[in-house]
Design a protein around this motif. Structure first.
Motif, PDB file in Angstrom:
ATOM      1  N   TYR A  11       0.862  -1.248   0.110  1.00 48.61           N
ATOM      2  CA  TYR A  11       0.140  -0.205   0.148  1.00 48.61           C
ATOM      3  C   TYR A  11       1.060   1.614  -0.149  1.00 48.61           C
ATOM      4  O   TYR A  11       1.973   1.252   0.245  1.00 48.61           O
ATOM      5  N   THR A  12       0.301   2.386  -0.304  1.00 49.52           N
ATOM      6  CA  THR A  12       0.911   3.603  -0.492  1.00 49.52           C
ATOM      7  C   THR A  12       0.516   4.476   0.685  1.00 49.52           C
ATOM      8  O   THR A  12      -0.721   4.330   1.369  1.00 49.52           O
ATOM      9  N   HIS A  13       1.537   5.025   1.585  1.00 44.81           N
ATOM     10  CA  HIS A  13       1.456   5.781   2.790  1.00 44.81           C
ATOM     11  C   HIS A  13       2.100   7.067   2.745  1.00 44.81           C
ATOM     12  O   HIS A  13       2.266   7.744   1.687  1.00 44.81           O
ATOM     13  N   PHE A  14       2.043   7.767   3.976  1.00 40.17           N
ATOM     14  CA  PHE A  14       2.671   8.990   3.933  1.00 40.17           C
ATOM     15  C   PHE A  14       4.374   9.114   3.842  1.00 40.17           C
ATOM     16  O   PHE A  14       4.894   9.855   3.805  1.00 40.17           O
ATOM     17  N   ASP A  15       4.839   7.853   4.278  1.00 39.67           N
ATOM     18  CA  ASP A  15       6.355   7.792   3.873  1.00 39.67           C
ATOM     19  C   ASP A  15       6.461   6.684   2.793  1.00 39.67           C
ATOM     20  O   ASP A  15       5.748   5.938   2.261  1.00 39.67           O
ATOM     21  N   ARG A  16       7.695   6.714   2.448  1.00 35.02           N
ATOM     22  CA  ARG A  16       8.288   5.812   1.124  1.00 35.02           C
ATOM     23  C   ARG A  16       8.206   4.384   1.817  1.00 35.02           C
ATOM     24  O   ARG A  16       8.703   4.155   2.880  1.00 35.02           O
ATOM     25  N   ARG A  17       8.240   3.562   0.625  1.00 29.80           N
ATOM     26  CA  ARG A  17       8.350   2.235   0.800  1.00 29.80           C
ATOM     27  C   ARG A  17       9.893   2.056   0.993  1.00 29.80           C
ATOM     28  O   ARG A  17      10.471   2.442   0.050  1.00 29.80           O
ATOM     29  N   VAL A  18      10.229   1.253   1.919  1.00 27.75           N
ATOM     30  CA  VAL A  18      11.773   1.134   2.146  1.00 27.75           C
ATOM     31  C   VAL A  18      11.845  -0.305   2.876  1.00 27.75           C
ATOM     32  O   VAL A  18      11.239  -0.934   3.703  1.00 27.75           O
ATOM     33  N   PRO A  19      12.838  -1.016   2.214  1.00 21.71           N
ATOM     34  CA  PRO A  19      13.252  -2.435   2.634  1.00 21.71           C
ATOM     35  C   PRO A  19      13.910  -2.325   4.181  1.00 21.71           C
ATOM     36  O   PRO A  19      14.423  -1.373   4.416  1.00 21.71           O
ATOM     37  N   VAL A  20      13.481  -3.284   4.948  1.00 22.70           N
ATOM     38  CA  VAL A  20      13.977  -3.342   6.352  1.00 22.70           C
ATOM     39  C   VAL A  20      15.346  -3.061   6.521  1.00 22.70           C
ATOM     40  O   VAL A  20      15.587  -2.492   7.584  1.00 22.70           O
ATOM     41  N   TRP A  21      16.128  -3.958   5.561  1.00 22.97           N
ATOM     42  CA  TRP A  21      17.528  -3.870   6.131  1.00 22.97           C
ATOM     43  C   TRP A  21      18.171  -2.391   5.835  1.00 22.97           C
ATOM     44  O   TRP A  21      19.292  -2.082   6.581  1.00 22.97           O
ATOM     45  N   ARG A  22      17.510  -1.388   5.378  1.00 23.48           N
ATOM     46  CA  ARG A  22      17.837  -0.121   5.304  1.00 23.48           C
ATOM     47  C   ARG A  22      17.803   0.758   6.475  1.00 23.48           C
ATOM     48  O   ARG A  22      18.418   1.597   6.871  1.00 23.48           O
ATOM     49  N   VAL A  23      16.762   0.282   7.251  1.00 23.86           N
ATOM     50  CA  VAL A  23      16.296   0.907   8.394  1.00 23.86           C
ATOM     51  C   VAL A  23      16.449   0.082   9.659  1.00 23.86           C
ATOM     52  O   VAL A  23      16.019   0.550  10.893  1.00 23.86           O
ATOM     53  N   ALA A  24      16.995  -1.013   9.679  1.00 19.43           N
ATOM     54  CA  ALA A  24      17.156  -2.066  10.941  1.00 19.43           C
ATOM     55  C   ALA A  24      18.051  -1.248  12.016  1.00 19.43           C
ATOM     56  O   ALA A  24      17.660  -1.669  13.233  1.00 19.43           O
ATOM     57  N   ARG A  25      18.939  -0.626  11.594  1.00 18.39           N
ATOM     58  CA  ARG A  25      20.000   0.016  12.665  1.00 18.39           C
ATOM     59  C   ARG A  25      18.991   0.782  13.459  1.00 18.39           C
ATOM     60  O   ARG A  25      19.308   0.839  14.800  1.00 18.39           O
TER      61      ARG A  25
END
Length: 435
Positions: A11-25
């Motif tokens: 789905y489309t939301h207020f933030d960008r779709r991002v793979p989890v490995w990019r934000v895991a830290r």
């Protein structure tokens, strides 16, 4: 953090779709989570017609309304991760209190088991006894009524802390004092349906400036009631179990003392107690259940869904209706004392959706002057879409249920028989002459 469990939502939301490995830290960093700014949920209501067996075709059926809340992509990852942290602590707690077998929904240590296995366990227990008193019920608007102060107390107890750590507090606040924006407002602003291909192709609904401007011009909903959490967020399921920890301990002890069984699947509960006298046990179990309910803030049972049965001489009898022959509905299955079937409501949904798809295929076939779009119909609603591995369809579910109940069977199981004529029924609808 097992990043294999985290998938990008479509789905489309207020933030960008991002793979989890990019934000895991960031997600596993408590200091970052403690100051993270959560986006509002996207909210809409899903309306569906309730199934009423043997109701006249033209009789208007009451609508069932569900509030749906979508978290942003990054927020969804955070809710899922903290839900897993709580689930680990919760699993330790229920093992310590000997209720690991009681709570069967939303558990991270019940891998490979589903409602099919849990329903079979209860039905097999009933069949092992000559006479069993059974009470089934569910909670009234359960997720909408969870009291925040009591829930916070239970979470702190689970974490073994006098106060919530800053990161847990930020997540707790986001899921209890949640905000939302109506889907209708988004559609009016963008002048396009949320489900349209045009909108789904976008990476996000607005850029940062557009979002700030949009939010300043519309009403942003906020939960200021002191109770209720949005059903659908990953952490909500875990919190719903944490909320009832003392409730489950109390009823498990009662069932155990009487050689009975207590199980809870989210807001559905069942007590099965071997008995010698019907009425005495009915009154006693009602009283014990009422005590447990009254001990938890804002908790209430749906009176119309609280039912009492007696199993004896291989028959299920409805105590509330003069001990007439009846069927016990539990976790999607119907049990009359001898036979187990998929409940009528589930079959009704399956065929209703299949027939709607058939109508769509017929319209498109007529439009293009040839047979069109049948592959998807067959994949979704016939044996051609069954898979041994992967998602499968309703017929895959029926076959799995048949296989599970047939293992060391104590009942006559009719799941595959119920859907045996699905191909004939669908083909008949598909090929009927235009009226």
């Amino acid at each position: 953090m097992d990043i294999k469990k985290y998938r990008i939502k479509g789905y489309t939301h207020f933030d960008r779709r991002v793979p989890v490995w990019r934000v895991a830290r960031q997600i596993v960093n408590p200091s970052w989570v403690a100051v993270h700014g959560f986006f509002p949920f996207i909210h809409f209501q899903l309306k569906s017609q309730k199934y009423i067996k043997d109701a006249p075709a033209r009789e208007r059926k009451p609508e069932k309304i569900r509030d749906i809340y979508y978290a942003s992509h990054l927020d969804g990852y955070i809710f899922k991760y903290y839900g897993e942290l709580l689930n680990q602590r919760y699993n330790e707690a229920v093992i310590q209190h000997d209720i690991d077998d009681v709570v069967t929904a939303y558990r991270s240590n019940k891998s490979g088991k589903s409602n099919i296995h849990f329903a079979k366990e209860v039905i097999d227990f009933i069949k092992r006894h000559s006479q069993v008193f059974i009470l089934v019920s569910d909670f009234e608007k359960y997720f909408d009524t969870l009291e925040h102060s009591y829930l916070k107390k239970r979470v702190k107890h689970l974490l073994g802390s006098q106060t919530l750590p800053p990161d847990f507090y930020a997540v707790f606040k986001a899921i209890t004092q949640f905000s939302w924006i109506e889907l209708e407002d988004i559609e009016q602003e963008l002048k396009v349906k949320y489900t349209s291909k045009e909108l789904r192709s976008l990476n996000r609904l607005f850029d940062d400036k557009e979002f700030r401007d949009f939010k300043s011009r519309i009403k942003v909903g906020r939960n200021r009631k002191g109770f209720g959490i949005p059903q659908g967020a990953s952490i909500s399921a875990v919190l719903s179990n944490v909320y009832l920890l003392e409730f489950d301990i109390h009823l498990k002890k009662y069932a155990q003392v009487h050689g009975g069984l207590y199980r809870r699947y989210c807001d559905d509960l069942i007590l099965a107690i071997p008995v010698s006298t019907r009425c005495e046990n009915a009154h006693e179990v009602d009283f014990v259940l009422e005590q447990a309910v009254n001990s938890i803030p804002h908790l209430s049972l749906q009176a119309q869904k609280t039912k009492h049965y007696i199993f004896e001489n291989g028959q299920m009898l409805d105590i509330d209706n003069g001990c007439e022959k009846a069927s016990l509905d539990y976790l999607g299955f119907s049990f009359n004392g001898e036979q187990v079937k998929i409940r009528e409501k589930s079959l009704f949904k399956y065929y209703s959706r299949a027939y709607r798809k058939v109508r769509s295929v017929r319209i498109k076939s007529e439009m293009f002057g040839r047979k069109a779009y049948r592959k998807k119909l067959y994949s979704m609603y016939t044996h051609m879409g069954k898979r041994k591995k992967g998602r499968g369809n309703f017929l895959s579910y029926a076959s799995k249920a048949q296989a599970v109940f047939d293992e060391n069977a104590t009942t006559i199981n009719l799941m595959e028989t119920q859907v045996k004529r699905h191909w004939v029924r669908i083909q008949r609808r598909l090929n009927q002459p235009d009226s």
